[in-house]
Design a protein around this motif. Structure first.
Motif, PDB file in Angstrom:
ATOM      1  N   UNK A   1       0.898  -1.108   0.031  1.00  0.00           N
ATOM      2  CA  UNK A   1      -0.096   0.181  -0.014  1.00  0.00           C
ATOM      3  C   UNK A   1       0.891   1.113   0.074  1.00  0.00           C
ATOM      4  N   UNK A   2       0.171   2.619   0.170  1.00  0.00           N
ATOM      5  CA  UNK A   2       0.954   3.688   0.222  1.00  0.00           C
ATOM      6  C   UNK A   2       0.537   4.303   1.379  1.00  0.00           C
ATOM      7  N   UNK A   3       1.267   5.142   1.994  1.00  0.00           N
ATOM      8  CA  UNK A   3       1.296   5.926   3.241  1.00  0.00           C
ATOM      9  C   UNK A   3       0.862   7.224   2.955  1.00  0.00           C
ATOM     10  N   UNK A   4      -0.235   7.837   3.407  1.00  0.00           N
ATOM     11  CA  UNK A   4      -0.554   9.166   3.166  1.00  0.00           C
ATOM     12  C   UNK A   4      -0.920   9.758   4.656  1.00  0.00           C
ATOM     13  N   UNK A   7      -1.733   7.323   7.325  1.00  0.00           N
ATOM     14  CA  UNK A   7      -2.834   6.424   6.982  1.00  0.00           C
ATOM     15  C   UNK A   7      -2.579   5.686   5.748  1.00  0.00           C
ATOM     16  N   UNK A   8      -2.680   4.270   5.742  1.00  0.00           N
ATOM     17  CA  UNK A   8      -2.217   3.214   4.414  1.00  0.00           C
ATOM     18  C   UNK A   8      -3.554   3.332   3.584  1.00  0.00           C
ATOM     19  N   UNK A   9      -3.201   3.355   2.413  1.00  0.00           N
ATOM     20  CA  UNK A   9      -4.340   3.042   1.368  1.00  0.00           C
ATOM     21  C   UNK A   9      -3.795   1.596   0.636  1.00  0.00           C
ATOM     22  N   UNK A  10      -4.651   0.696   0.665  1.00  0.00           N
ATOM     23  CA  UNK A  10      -4.213  -0.638   0.315  1.00  0.00           C
ATOM     24  C   UNK A  10      -3.950  -0.822  -0.988  1.00  0.00           C
ATOM     25  N   UNK A  11      -2.929  -1.304  -1.547  1.00  0.00           N
ATOM     26  CA  UNK A  11      -3.202  -1.705  -3.039  1.00  0.00           C
ATOM     27  C   UNK A  11      -3.983  -2.878  -3.302  1.00  0.00           C
ATOM     28  N   UNK A  12      -4.699  -3.210  -4.454  1.00  0.00           N
ATOM     29  CA  UNK A  12      -5.405  -4.270  -4.712  1.00  0.00           C
ATOM     30  C   UNK A  12      -5.020  -5.082  -6.024  1.00  0.00           C
ATOM     31  N   UNK A  13      -5.536  -6.300  -6.104  1.00  0.00           N
ATOM     32  CA  UNK A  13      -5.000  -6.995  -7.283  1.00  0.00           C
ATOM     33  C   UNK A  13      -5.403  -6.076  -8.624  1.00  0.00           C
ATOM     34  N   UNK A  14      -6.772  -5.831  -8.399  1.00  0.00           N
ATOM     35  CA  UNK A  14      -7.459  -4.876  -9.622  1.00  0.00           C
ATOM     36  C   UNK A  14      -7.161  -3.358  -9.104  1.00  0.00           C
ATOM     37  N   UNK A  15      -6.310  -2.533  -9.665  1.00  0.00           N
ATOM     38  CA  UNK A  15      -6.424  -1.400  -9.150  1.00  0.00           C
ATOM     39  C   UNK A  15      -7.410  -0.211  -9.449  1.00  0.00           C
ATOM     40  N   UNK A  16      -8.373  -0.905 -10.435  1.00  0.00           N
ATOM     41  CA  UNK A  16      -9.396  -0.063 -10.807  1.00  0.00           C
ATOM     42  C   UNK A  16     -10.814  -0.284  -9.922  1.00  0.00           C
ATOM     43  N   UNK A  17     -10.732  -1.320  -9.044  1.00  0.00           N
ATOM     44  CA  UNK A  17     -11.731  -1.454  -8.102  1.00  0.00           C
ATOM     45  C   UNK A  17     -11.235  -1.698  -6.909  1.00  0.00           C
ATOM     46  N   UNK A  19     -11.790  -4.406  -4.032  1.00  0.00           N
ATOM     47  CA  UNK A  19     -12.283  -5.766  -3.911  1.00  0.00           C
ATOM     48  C   UNK A  19     -11.893  -5.966  -2.350  1.00  0.00           C
ATOM     49  N   UNK A  20     -11.170  -5.350  -1.783  1.00  0.00           N
ATOM     50  CA  UNK A  20     -11.030  -5.789  -0.459  1.00  0.00           C
ATOM     51  C   UNK A  20     -10.131  -6.753   0.046  1.00  0.00           C
ATOM     52  N   UNK A  21      -9.402  -7.150  -0.955  1.00  0.00           N
ATOM     53  CA  UNK A  21      -8.760  -8.501  -0.677  1.00  0.00           C
ATOM     54  C   UNK A  21      -7.412  -8.183   0.132  1.00  0.00           C
ATOM     55  N   UNK A  22      -6.727  -6.873   0.064  1.00  0.00           N
ATOM     56  CA  UNK A  22      -5.883  -6.640   1.018  1.00  0.00           C
ATOM     57  C   UNK A  22      -6.369  -5.488   1.961  1.00  0.00           C
ATOM     58  N   UNK A  23      -6.257  -5.728   3.080  1.00  0.00           N
ATOM     59  CA  UNK A  23      -6.739  -4.703   4.125  1.00  0.00           C
ATOM     60  C   UNK A  23      -6.072  -4.687   5.455  1.00  0.00           C
ATOM     61  N   UNK A  24      -6.396  -3.839   6.449  1.00  0.00           N
ATOM     62  CA  UNK A  24      -5.824  -3.882   7.543  1.00  0.00           C
ATOM     63  C   UNK A  24      -5.223  -2.430   8.019  1.00  0.00           C
ATOM     64  N   UNK A  27      -2.051  -2.479   6.183  1.00  0.00           N
ATOM     65  CA  UNK A  27      -2.393  -3.513   5.054  1.00  0.00           C
ATOM     66  C   UNK A  27      -1.609  -4.918   5.216  1.00  0.00           C
ATOM     67  N   UNK A  28      -1.660  -5.074   6.068  1.00  0.00           N
ATOM     68  CA  UNK A  28      -0.951  -6.715   6.742  1.00  0.00           C
ATOM     69  C   UNK A  28      -2.007  -7.773   6.353  1.00  0.00           C
ATOM     70  N   UNK A  29      -3.341  -7.604   6.136  1.00  0.00           N
ATOM     71  CA  UNK A  29      -4.051  -8.865   5.763  1.00  0.00           C
ATOM     72  C   UNK A  29      -4.377  -8.911   4.366  1.00  0.00           C
ATOM     73  N   UNK A  30      -3.903 -10.144   3.808  1.00  0.00           N
ATOM     74  CA  UNK A  30      -3.968 -10.315   2.366  1.00  0.00           C
ATOM     75  C   UNK A  30      -4.808 -11.807   2.285  1.00  0.00           C
TER      76      UNK A  30
END
Length: 252
Positions: A1-4, A7-17, A19-24, A27-30
């Protein structure tokens, strides 16, 4: 993810949507870690025998293993089962199937092109972009083409006969910088044949390095497609930058 601003904004498999696959919070939960094959359209985490919590499987009673793939009723341990499914590969079922109690179930389901005790044979490797097997000039044996007399190449795509001069042939094999087959192959009848010792070299002028393609679980294109000059071309039923997403209706 990126830190701003803390606060973390988590990256996802699909950057256009989202999906909540990576969270926390960090961003420790995958959640992808709970799946044998990542499929964003399926809720079948943990082999259907457990619940995914922050990327780790909590198994139902009677099941164990990293992805709840191992029944307690199995007479062998998780390690023994995994080792039996690995064979000569680094991954259970060659990364192309599901291991349960030492037995591999190859996927995609119902596709007999992927076979073998450890799913080690992938006959899709014998097909070209049009789906022709060994170019119509050979037979496929466990993912390798055995060519008829008069033909050669990985996909039996080269004829040994040639009706052009050596000079004509070389002129067609030279890239824009005047180098013959980028210095990484030989020229035959106006076409470059890339060095078989360097399996990752490809392209019309042997200019591409297929190691540049995206990987998943250490496999180029997850073993579910072919690398074409740095980009994965996925086989039917698969999607994603590394062909890691199964889109079929039946979950492997």
């Amino acid at each position: 993810g990126t830190c701003v601003c803390g606060e973390c904004t988590c990256h996802d498999v699909d950057p256009t949507g989202d999906w909540g696959d990576i969270h926390g919070d960090t961003c420790e939960c995958d959640e992808r870690n709970c799946k044998a094959v990542y499929d964003r359209y399926s809720d079948d985490f943990c082999s259907g025998h457990g619940q995914c919590n922050c990327g780790r499987c909590d198994c139902k009673e009677g099941w164990t293993g990293k992805k709840c793939e191992h029944p307690h009723s199995c007479p062998m341990s998780v390690e023994e089962s995994t080792k039996k499914c690995q064979g000569n590969s680094n991954l259970p079922c060659s990364g192309r199937g599901r291991c349960e109690c030492g037995q591999c179930t190859c996927f995609p389901p119902g596709d007999n092109r992927v076979h073998g005790k450890n799913c080690e044979c992938d006959d899709r490797q014998c097909e070209n972009a049009d789906g022709d097997v060994c170019g119509g000039h050979g037979i496929c044996s466990c993912g390798r083409c055995i060519c008829q007399d008069g033909w050669f190449g990985k996909l039996c795509q080269h004829s040994r006969k040639c009706n052009m001069t050596e000079e004509e042939s070389r002129s067609l094999c030279e890239s824009a910088d005047g180098v013959l087959c980028s210095g990484k192959g030989s020229c035959h009848c106006g076409k470059c044949i890339c060095s078989p010792q360097e399996w990752y070299i490809s392209g019309d002028f042997c200019e591409c390095d297929d190691r540049d393609c995206d990987k998943h679980d250490g496999l180029i294109c997850t073993g579910n497609g072919v690398c074409s000059c740095g980009n994965c071309e996925c086989w039917e039923g698969w999607n994603g930058n590394a062909c890691e997403i199964w889109l079929g209706r039946e979950y492997p």
